[in-house]
Each structure stands twice: as C-alpha cells, then as structure tokens.
Design a protein around this motif. Sequence first.
Motif, PDB file in Angstrom:
ATOM      1  N   LYS A   7       0.917  -1.426   0.077  1.00 51.74           N
ATOM      2  CA  LYS A   7       0.045  -0.041  -0.106  1.00 51.74           C
ATOM      3  C   LYS A   7       0.723   1.215  -0.054  1.00 51.74           C
ATOM      4  O   LYS A   7       0.298   2.315  -0.022  1.00 51.74           O
ATOM      5  N   ARG A   8       2.233   1.075   0.474  1.00 49.77           N
ATOM      6  CA  ARG A   8       3.066   2.253   0.480  1.00 49.77           C
ATOM      7  C   ARG A   8       3.521   2.782  -0.984  1.00 49.77           C
ATOM      8  O   ARG A   8       3.765   4.002  -0.946  1.00 49.77           O
ATOM      9  N   ALA A 148      -4.620   2.795  10.184  1.00 44.69           N
ATOM     10  CA  ALA A 148      -5.710   2.501   9.069  1.00 44.69           C
ATOM     11  C   ALA A 148      -5.267   3.565   7.887  1.00 44.69           C
ATOM     12  O   ALA A 148      -4.681   4.538   8.031  1.00 44.69           O
ATOM     13  N   VAL A 149      -5.861   3.048   6.597  1.00 38.36           N
ATOM     14  CA  VAL A 149      -5.683   3.877   5.753  1.00 38.36           C
ATOM     15  C   VAL A 149      -6.696   5.224   5.721  1.00 38.36           C
ATOM     16  O   VAL A 149      -7.895   5.085   6.056  1.00 38.36           O
ATOM     17  N   ALA A 154      -7.361   7.720   1.132  1.00 39.56           N
ATOM     18  CA  ALA A 154      -8.193   6.686   0.293  1.00 39.56           C
ATOM     19  C   ALA A 154      -8.735   7.409  -0.779  1.00 39.56           C
ATOM     20  O   ALA A 154      -8.928   6.514  -1.996  1.00 39.56           O
ATOM     21  N   VAL A 155      -9.240   8.557  -0.586  1.00 41.73           N
ATOM     22  CA  VAL A 155     -10.011   9.172  -1.806  1.00 41.73           C
ATOM     23  C   VAL A 155      -8.968   9.516  -2.965  1.00 41.73           C
ATOM     24  O   VAL A 155      -9.346   9.537  -4.248  1.00 41.73           O
ATOM     25  N   SER A 167       1.768   6.096  -6.840  1.00 38.44           N
ATOM     26  CA  SER A 167       1.490   6.790  -5.600  1.00 38.44           C
ATOM     27  C   SER A 167       2.700   6.440  -4.456  1.00 38.44           C
ATOM     28  O   SER A 167       2.799   5.277  -4.574  1.00 38.44           O
ATOM     29  N   ILE A 168       2.898   7.168  -3.899  1.00 41.83           N
ATOM     30  CA  ILE A 168       3.764   6.977  -2.479  1.00 41.83           C
ATOM     31  C   ILE A 168       3.121   7.533  -1.519  1.00 41.83           C
ATOM     32  O   ILE A 168       3.023   8.771  -1.258  1.00 41.83           O
ATOM     33  N   SER A 169       3.001   6.533  -0.417  1.00 43.66           N
ATOM     34  CA  SER A 169       2.528   7.049   0.898  1.00 43.66           C
ATOM     35  C   SER A 169       3.690   7.340   1.861  1.00 43.66           C
ATOM     36  O   SER A 169       4.089   6.283   2.537  1.00 43.66           O
ATOM     37  N   PHE A 170       4.175   8.666   1.973  1.00 44.79           N
ATOM     38  CA  PHE A 170       5.134   8.889   3.319  1.00 44.79           C
ATOM     39  C   PHE A 170       4.310   8.463   4.400  1.00 44.79           C
ATOM     40  O   PHE A 170       5.072   7.978   5.377  1.00 44.79           O
TER      41      PHE A 170
END
Length: 371
Positions: A7-8, A148-149, A154-155, A167-170
């Motif tokens: 997910k990251r 949690a996301v 999430a949007v 996409s990259i989730s810092f």
Amino acid sequence: MEIHREKRLQMRRGLPHFQRKMLDHEPIVAFLGGSITEGAGASDADVTSWRALTEKYLKERLGEDRATCINAGVGGTNSTFGAHRLQEHVLQKGAIDLLFVEFSVNDDTDRDESIRGMEGIVRQCQRLSPHTDICFLYTAADKNLSGAVPFNIAVHEEVASYYDIPSISFAAEIYDLIRTGHTRWEALSSDGIHPNDEGHALYADYVTAFLEGIEPGNDVAKNRTIPKLPPMIESNYAFATMRDAREVESFEGFQISQLEAEPLMNWRFDTEHLLTSAAEASLRFTVDGQSAGICILCGPDTGIFEYALDDGAFQPVNLFDDWCTMAYRPVILMFPIQKERKNITITIRNTSRKDDRSTGTGLRIMKLFLN
C-alpha cells in the motif's frame, strides 16, 4: 484496515514519458502541493526540504543543466486551489515531464470536492500537457498515523487507481517506523504536520528510492499516456483557471492595490488585488462554465461581504478566523456548482459588518477562479 507494504508504493503505469526524457533530453519536473511541498518545517526550504533534496538528486543523477524543477508548493492550499493555479504556477511556460502532487493533508472530509480537485489536475494535464507523468504523494500528519488507511489518502487513491497513476504514501512509511520503534513522530515534526529536516530527508529518501527504480529507456510496452476515461465526477476542475482580479467586468468603490509592509503568509507571488472597505462597494464578473470562485487576501481587517449568482439573493460570507489575527493569507471561496456548464454572473458586494475579532471591514479580492 492495516497498511501493508504494497500500500506504500503503487507503481501502476510508472513514469514512461519521464523514462524516455531521461535518455538524452532535459526533463522538467514540477512539485505541486501545500506547505510541506513548499518546504515548511525545513531549516532552509530551498536546501533541506524534501522537494529541494529531490531536485538535488535529479540534478546529480541527470546533470546540473539537464533537470529543470518548478516549485509550485503554496502553504495552506488544497487540491481545489491547486487545480485552479496549475496553469499559472506550473504549465504557463509549456509542457512538463513529471508532476508530483501533494494535497492529502490539506484536503478536508468532502470526498467529492477532493476528487474534483485531484481529477481536475489530472485531466488538465491530459489536455494541456498530455505526455506528463504524474505521481501522487501522501504526507504524514497526526490525523493519518493511526495505522488505518486515512480517508483523505483513500480518496486520492481512488483517483490514482482510476487513472493508473503511481502513488507513494509517506504516511504509511512513517507509521511503520513508529510502529516498529525506530522513531517517534514528535522527533520528525514539532507541530504534527510539517516535518523538520530529518522528516524532510526521510520523505526525500522515499521519493529518490522510487526514482532509482526508474531507468532511462524507451520501453514501447509502457509507451502510453494516462488513459482517456470518462470523468469520475462531471463537475471536476478540468477547465479550472486563475485570473487576476482586474479582469472583472466592472467594479465600483474598489481600487487596485498591492499588499505592502504587511505580514503575509502562504503567498510568495504578486499581491495585486482589488481593495475596498466601503459598504456597498461591488464588482461583477461572468464565467462560462460550471463553477466559479474567488481568492481573497484575508487578514486582520477583513470584514463580511456578500455574493449573488445571476439574479439570486445575496449570501453573506464571513471568512475571518484565528489566522487572520496574525497575517494576511490567500483564502478561497468556491460558489455553488451548477448542474451544467453555462454563463454564470457573480456579483460581490461589501458590507459594513465585521467579525468581532476584526479591526475593519476590508475586502481584498486577489484572484478569480473559473471552471
């Protein structure tokens, strides 16, 4: 829902155009976002912020004279504001090759408005700079480090997934470091939002690790632009622009002014605006589209004004908040979205009323938003 490694980083379509430009051309990279992209929290925004460190990496990898980077980070701005200033702050000089977009912290809980902004940015690039590769970035904050996301991420991921955008989730990376005892969020950010130099360096590490996996090449299998799909929301900001306030059709009781010798935050551009403190001062402009708005310089003397669409009743607006007591800053007001594209006439009228905390009845209109 727990965040897992997959997910990251979502590679999705990758960066095919940027890969080709890395071969023997001079790629142009833009950073569009809020205060974290601008460099807030860093000891020197142009040296130690994640954006500046990413620019340093690109120039070291590609050559000092081969990589051009555009800083389009503006504090306090969300994706709605970003969609309207994309042309002026990013695309004004022509097509770009890679666009980083960072608005997950500043977007609020209005799902549709968040999609309108993010989708508007994507679809503007499709139309005006069709070969631009885009990557969404999700920065950390107190509100999104629960494991949690988060809603806002999430949007944004809905839009990224729909358009096959990496996409990259810092936020997910930082949460994992906290969860495993490698750091504390307080050690990376003093206010729970803006990273310090150590936090910015971590963000830059995540971006450069992503870019390290992008090798120069001309992979025909990946030679495709963002898919041309029906919009997720018809009223997205795909045609959003930002115009100078002097482009109104008419005004009475206003004067053209500049903000001089005043505390100013979240804006490093020209401050020309239409100014009044007189009751009944008014202006009018017309939009051929589905939505419109204005950008106001709100500050210590901001008062209450009214607006009307077409021949409708005037609606009062009080934008004064605690931040106004400290400095002037740009604040946007979007008017109700219309069911279909048409001519919309907007009338703005000042009043003699003010918030109890305000020192005056000033109204400073800096930009017009059209879509």
